[in-house]
Each structure stands twice: as C-alpha cells, then as structure tokens.
Design a protein around this motif. Structure first.
Motif, PDB file in Angstrom:
ATOM      1  N   GLN A 215      -7.214 -14.267  -7.930  1.00  0.00           N
ATOM      2  CA  GLN A 215      -8.153 -13.153  -7.924  1.00  0.00           C
ATOM      3  C   GLN A 215      -7.417 -11.815  -8.003  1.00  0.00           C
ATOM      4  OE1 GLN A 215     -10.413 -12.751  -4.307  1.00  0.00           O
ATOM      5  NE2 GLN A 215     -11.737 -11.144  -5.136  1.00  0.00           N
ATOM      6  N   LEU A 216      -6.276 -11.739  -7.325  1.00  0.00           N
ATOM      7  CA  LEU A 216      -5.472 -10.518  -7.354  1.00  0.00           C
ATOM      8  C   LEU A 216      -5.045 -10.190  -8.782  1.00  0.00           C
ATOM      9  CD1 LEU A 216      -3.908  -8.244  -5.923  1.00  0.00           C
ATOM     10  CD2 LEU A 216      -2.045  -9.876  -5.553  1.00  0.00           C
ATOM     11  N   GLY A 217      -4.612 -11.216  -9.525  1.00  0.00           N
ATOM     12  CA  GLY A 217      -4.200 -10.998 -10.910  1.00  0.00           C
ATOM     13  C   GLY A 217      -5.346 -10.521 -11.780  1.00  0.00           C
ATOM     14  N   THR A 218      -6.501 -11.149 -11.630  1.00  0.00           N
ATOM     15  CA  THR A 218      -7.676 -10.769 -12.420  1.00  0.00           C
ATOM     16  C   THR A 218      -8.109  -9.343 -12.116  1.00  0.00           C
ATOM     17  OG1 THR A 218      -8.450 -13.067 -12.462  1.00  0.00           O
ATOM     18  CG2 THR A 218     -10.074 -11.366 -12.951  1.00  0.00           C
ATOM     19  N   LEU A 219      -8.180  -9.006 -10.839  1.00  0.00           N
ATOM     20  CA  LEU A 219      -8.590  -7.667 -10.433  1.00  0.00           C
ATOM     21  C   LEU A 219      -7.601  -6.599 -10.903  1.00  0.00           C
ATOM     22  CD1 LEU A 219      -9.926  -8.139  -6.788  1.00  0.00           C
ATOM     23  CD2 LEU A 219     -11.229  -7.356  -8.770  1.00  0.00           C
ATOM     24  N   SER A 220      -6.320  -6.951 -10.907  1.00  0.00           N
ATOM     25  CA  SER A 220      -5.312  -5.975 -11.327  1.00  0.00           C
ATOM     26  C   SER A 220      -5.518  -5.579 -12.776  1.00  0.00           C
ATOM     27  CB  SER A 220      -3.905  -6.533 -11.103  1.00  0.00           C
ATOM     28  OG  SER A 220      -3.626  -7.604 -11.988  1.00  0.00           O
ATOM     29  N   VAL A 221      -5.843  -6.555 -13.630  1.00  0.00           N
ATOM     30  CA  VAL A 221      -6.075  -6.251 -15.040  1.00  0.00           C
ATOM     31  C   VAL A 221      -7.337  -5.408 -15.210  1.00  0.00           C
ATOM     32  CG1 VAL A 221      -6.666  -7.243 -17.286  1.00  0.00           C
ATOM     33  CG2 VAL A 221      -4.868  -8.282 -15.899  1.00  0.00           C
ATOM     34  N   THR A 222      -8.409  -5.834 -14.565  1.00  0.00           N
ATOM     35  CA  THR A 222      -9.681  -5.113 -14.673  1.00  0.00           C
ATOM     36  C   THR A 222      -9.530  -3.651 -14.263  1.00  0.00           C
ATOM     37  OG1 THR A 222     -10.946  -7.135 -14.235  1.00  0.00           O
ATOM     38  CG2 THR A 222     -12.082  -5.042 -13.886  1.00  0.00           C
ATOM     39  N   ASN A 223      -8.853  -3.435 -13.146  1.00  0.00           N
ATOM     40  CA  ASN A 223      -8.744  -2.079 -12.623  1.00  0.00           C
ATOM     41  C   ASN A 223      -7.703  -1.238 -13.355  1.00  0.00           C
ATOM     42  OD1 ASN A 223     -10.583  -1.758 -10.142  1.00  0.00           O
ATOM     43  ND2 ASN A 223      -9.697  -3.785  -9.851  1.00  0.00           N
ATOM     44  N   LEU A 224      -6.630  -1.870 -13.856  1.00  0.00           N
ATOM     45  CA  LEU A 224      -5.660  -1.108 -14.628  1.00  0.00           C
ATOM     46  C   LEU A 224      -6.286  -0.616 -15.931  1.00  0.00           C
ATOM     47  CD1 LEU A 224      -2.782  -0.014 -14.920  1.00  0.00           C
ATOM     48  CD2 LEU A 224      -2.181  -2.158 -16.066  1.00  0.00           C
ATOM     49  N   ILE A 225      -7.078  -1.458 -16.574  1.00  0.00           N
ATOM     50  CA  ILE A 225      -7.733  -1.054 -17.817  1.00  0.00           C
ATOM     51  C   ILE A 225      -8.702   0.105 -17.559  1.00  0.00           C
ATOM     52  CG2 ILE A 225      -9.353  -1.800 -19.609  1.00  0.00           C
ATOM     53  CD1 ILE A 225      -7.960  -4.501 -19.594  1.00  0.00           C
ATOM     54  N   LYS A 226      -9.355   0.088 -16.408  1.00  0.00           N
ATOM     55  CA  LYS A 226     -10.214   1.216 -16.051  1.00  0.00           C
ATOM     56  C   LYS A 226      -9.406   2.508 -15.975  1.00  0.00           C
ATOM     57  CE  LYS A 226     -13.776  -1.269 -13.400  1.00  0.00           C
ATOM     58  NZ  LYS A 226     -14.382  -1.449 -12.061  1.00  0.00           N
TER      59      LYS A 226
ATOM     60  N   SER B 272       0.838  -1.187   0.000  1.00  0.00           N
ATOM     61  CA  SER B 272       0.000   0.000   0.000  1.00  0.00           C
ATOM     62  C   SER B 272       0.877   1.243   0.000  1.00  0.00           C
ATOM     63  CB  SER B 272      -0.919   0.014   1.226  1.00  0.00           C
ATOM     64  OG  SER B 272      -0.166   0.010   2.421  1.00  0.00           O
ATOM     65  N   ALA B 273       0.389   2.301  -0.616  1.00  0.00           N
ATOM     66  CA  ALA B 273       1.138   3.554  -0.694  1.00  0.00           C
ATOM     67  C   ALA B 273       0.149   4.691  -0.882  1.00  0.00           C
ATOM     68  CB  ALA B 273       2.141   3.515  -1.844  1.00  0.00           C
ATOM     69  N   GLU B 274       0.145   5.605   0.045  1.00  0.00           N
ATOM     70  CA  GLU B 274      -0.806   6.713   0.003  1.00  0.00           C
ATOM     71  C   GLU B 274      -0.660   7.510  -1.287  1.00  0.00           C
ATOM     72  OE1 GLU B 274      -2.133  10.585   2.723  1.00  0.00           O
ATOM     73  OE2 GLU B 274      -0.570   9.208   3.423  1.00  0.00           O
ATOM     74  N   GLY B 275      -1.805   7.781  -1.918  1.00  0.00           N
ATOM     75  CA  GLY B 275      -1.803   8.575  -3.139  1.00  0.00           C
ATOM     76  C   GLY B 275      -1.593   7.781  -4.406  1.00  0.00           C
ATOM     77  N   LEU B 276      -1.300   6.482  -4.290  1.00  0.00           N
ATOM     78  CA  LEU B 276      -1.101   5.633  -5.466  1.00  0.00           C
ATOM     79  C   LEU B 276      -2.204   4.581  -5.531  1.00  0.00           C
ATOM     80  CD1 LEU B 276       2.767   5.058  -5.288  1.00  0.00           C
ATOM     81  CD2 LEU B 276       1.524   6.776  -6.618  1.00  0.00           C
ATOM     82  N   ASN B 277      -2.417   4.041  -6.706  1.00  0.00           N
ATOM     83  CA  ASN B 277      -3.424   3.000  -6.902  1.00  0.00           C
ATOM     84  C   ASN B 277      -2.844   1.646  -6.500  1.00  0.00           C
ATOM     85  OD1 ASN B 277      -5.612   4.582  -8.263  1.00  0.00           O
ATOM     86  ND2 ASN B 277      -3.917   5.005  -9.659  1.00  0.00           N
ATOM     87  N   THR B 278      -3.472   0.986  -5.537  1.00  0.00           N
ATOM     88  CA  THR B 278      -2.924  -0.261  -5.010  1.00  0.00           C
ATOM     89  C   THR B 278      -4.013  -1.311  -4.791  1.00  0.00           C
ATOM     90  OG1 THR B 278      -3.181   0.391  -2.678  1.00  0.00           O
ATOM     91  CG2 THR B 278      -1.129   1.021  -3.770  1.00  0.00           C
ATOM     92  N   ILE B 279      -3.608  -2.566  -4.897  1.00  0.00           N
ATOM     93  CA  ILE B 279      -4.442  -3.686  -4.459  1.00  0.00           C
ATOM     94  C   ILE B 279      -3.571  -4.515  -3.521  1.00  0.00           C
ATOM     95  CG2 ILE B 279      -5.859  -5.667  -5.109  1.00  0.00           C
ATOM     96  CD1 ILE B 279      -6.160  -4.531  -7.876  1.00  0.00           C
ATOM     97  N   VAL B 280      -4.028  -4.713  -2.300  1.00  0.00           N
ATOM     98  CA  VAL B 280      -3.209  -5.377  -1.293  1.00  0.00           C
ATOM     99  C   VAL B 280      -3.994  -6.494  -0.611  1.00  0.00           C
ATOM    100  CG1 VAL B 280      -1.856  -3.298  -0.847  1.00  0.00           C
ATOM    101  CG2 VAL B 280      -3.910  -3.747   0.511  1.00  0.00           C
ATOM    102  N   HIS B 281      -3.273  -7.319   0.113  1.00  0.00           N
ATOM    103  CA  HIS B 281      -3.888  -8.328   0.963  1.00  0.00           C
ATOM    104  C   HIS B 281      -4.112  -7.745   2.354  1.00  0.00           C
ATOM    105  CE1 HIS B 281      -3.130 -11.391  -2.036  1.00  0.00           C
ATOM    106  NE2 HIS B 281      -1.858 -11.043  -2.080  1.00  0.00           N
TER     107      HIS B 281
END
Length: 331
Positions: A289-300, A146-155
């Motif tokens: 699931q993390l991999g799938t979500l990363s693609v979906t959200n990066l494309i957004k 996680s990093a404030e101000g950046l787009n992140t997906i974390v556990h």
C-alpha cells in the motif's frame, strides 16, 4: 525495425512532419489520417526514451533505496513499479547501501537525468538532504522518515512499538532484551524504540537490556551470538524481522529453544516469518500500500496539486508461535 524515415517514405512526407505528428503537433487532417493508417499497418512504436530527452516532461520517476537485500524495500519497489507502469511512467532505481552521502548525491544525479519526481526511502533526513531537495526544484516524496516541511508517507512507528511492547508485558514477562538500531534512524531507532520501551516500563519491576544491532543479517547474527549466551531475558524483541531471524539463527546455533528459553518477536511482517519454525510474532506493515500511495501522491505533486504533508499508515500485530506466556519456574 520500422523507423520514422520508413514512415515518412511510405506517407510521402518529411521526417519532421512525422516527428511532429508523433509528438502531438499540428498536421493536416488528411496527413494525420494517412499517418494513422501507416502506423497501424506497420505496428510502429516510437522510442519513448528518445522522445523523453526532447520533452519537458519525461514520464520517468527516480527512486533512491537504502539497500537491495531488504524484503520491505523490494515489496515497496515492486508496488511502485507496477503502479508506475499502469500510469505510463518509467522507473529508475538507485541504491545507496545505507550511505547517507550517496543518498544526497543521488538526488542531484536523478535530477540531472530529468526525472519528473523522486521517491526517497531515506535512512535519515539531514540538512544536506533538505538542501538538495530544495535545489533540484522537482517533487521529492520521502517514505519511512517524517521530516517537517517535506512531503512524507510514514508508518505509525510509535504505535507499532507500543503495541508489541504491551503484548509482551501482557504475556507476563518481566525480563526483556531489545535489539534496536542506530538512534539516528528516526523511524526505527527513535519512534519505534520509544513505543517499545514505554510499553515495557509500565510495570515497575521490569528489567530491560538494550543492545544496538544492525539491519544487516550477518552483523545482527554476530551481535546476537555474543548477547544470547549471557542474557537472562525471557522475551527478546527485535527492531526488525531481519534482526529477529538473525536472533533465531543464533539461538539454534547456541542450542536454545524458542519459545521455551525465550519468546521472540520482530517488526515488518516479512513473508519468511510465517514460513520458519517456529513462526515469528511480528507487527505487519502495509508495504504494498505504501508503494501504491507513493506513486499516486507523487504524481499529484508533479501535476501541481497541493503538498500532501505527512501521511501515516497503520499496522497490525500478528501473534504467532514464537511467543508464549511466561511461567515462573520457581512456582
């Protein structure tokens, strides 16, 4: 192999007309119908890479990974690759061997290759990372940190640590050995460790020995060989499944029995933990699931939608043969 020149010759038009047609440009209905027929007949497939060099949008996604010999990384990558293919994107993979400087360099390198976006499996997030992300001016999505101000997906790292630490104390153990990693790693070295230690310290008579290990199996094994020979711990917690496997090997080498001499657990939910004997108690993370979500959200992000800020994924405790309730030998 059929080329644009061949298509143009068959259609009786200029190569530039065929090129314009293939790139969605303006051609007459009659010419388009003729070219459609010829392309279908010949099975012509355009060179998407060459096209991407001319296009503003390349449909290429860059990934930066910390190491290749990781179950978690490979599972995430496989999921990313599958999802990108489904969405007509190509994947470029760069490896850093856990070198922070190379992570930053690769952000710039991928940007120069004109990728549409970058998925970064970061080991840490430094001011240099932030500077690079700001300067390349393309969407960058961080996974795992996680990093404030950046787009992140974390556990949910703290929750995972607390969950496993609580389970260990519920089994009645009071003497613990915890193999952690570098504190600079915010996810594993800080949040996960904090959860573990706060759960273990709920009992006032608990003793905890903390040893800094390494993500590398061989280095973790060397560390375990030195520590296990002298520890009095009845429960050994490991910051990753890879470290847990190294501890298991060291225990076998030293003639120690798991879980008779000590209980053992890790984090990750690696498939191999369900194959070894005894099977290893672990906290399972949703890497696919993390991999799938990363693609979906990066494309957004690439398509200009609002930033996703910080998404957190839950995990589950998997209880297996490597952990048992403590029995006081003096009773």
């Amino acid at each position: 192999m059929v080329t644009i020149k061949d298509i143009a010759h068959k259609a009786g038009v200029a190569k530039s007309t065929v090129s314009r047609y293939l790139n969605g440009g303006s051609v007459s209905k009659k010419t388009k119908a003729k070219l459609d027929e010829i392309v279908n007949e010949t099975g012509y497939a355009p060179n998407t890479f060459a096209q991407s060099l001319k296009a503003k949008k390349t449909n290429m996604i860059g990934t930066i990974i910390p190491r290749l010999d990781s179950f978690a990384t490979n599972t995430i990558l496989a999921s990313i690759d599958e999802e990108l293919r489904n969405k007509q994107y190509q994947l470029i993979i760069t490896n850093t061997n856990q070198n922070v400087k190379r992570e930053v360099e690769n952000i710039y390198t991928l940007a120069k290759q004109k990728v549409d976006g970058i998925i970064l499996l970061a080991t840490v997030v430094t001011p240099a990372h932030r500077k690079a992300i700001a300067e390349v001016n393309i969407p960058v999505l961080l996974l795992g940190q996680s990093a404030e101000g950046l787009n992140t997906i974390v556990h949910q790292e703290y929750e995972a640590g607390y969950k496993l630490g609580s389970y260990a104390t519920e089994l009645g153990h009071k003497d613990f050995l915890y193999f952690t990693v570098l504190e600079e790693d915010q996810a594993v070295g800080q949040l996960r460790s904090k959860g573990v230690l706060e759960a273990l310290k709920k009992n006032s008579d608990t003793t905890i020995e903390i040893v800094e290990a390494n993500f590398s199996f061989s280095k973790a094994y060397e560390k375990a060989m030195n520590v296990l020979a002298t520890t009095s711990a009845t429960y050994v917690l490991c910051a990753t499944d890879n470290i847990a496997l190294a501890v298991m090997k060291a225990a076998h080498t030293l003639g120690l029995s798991i879980p008779t001499d000590f209980s053992l657990s890790g984090f990750g939910g690696y498939e191999v933990t369900s194959i070894v004997t005894p099977t290893i108690t672990t906290v399972k993370y949703p890497y696919k699931q993390l991999g799938t979500l990363s693609v979906t959200n990066l494309i957004k992000l690439i398509e200009g939608e609002d930033s996703i800020s910080n998404l957190e994924l839950p995990n589950i405790l998997v209880k297996r043969e490597s952990t048992i309730a403590y029995e006081n030998p003096s009773i």
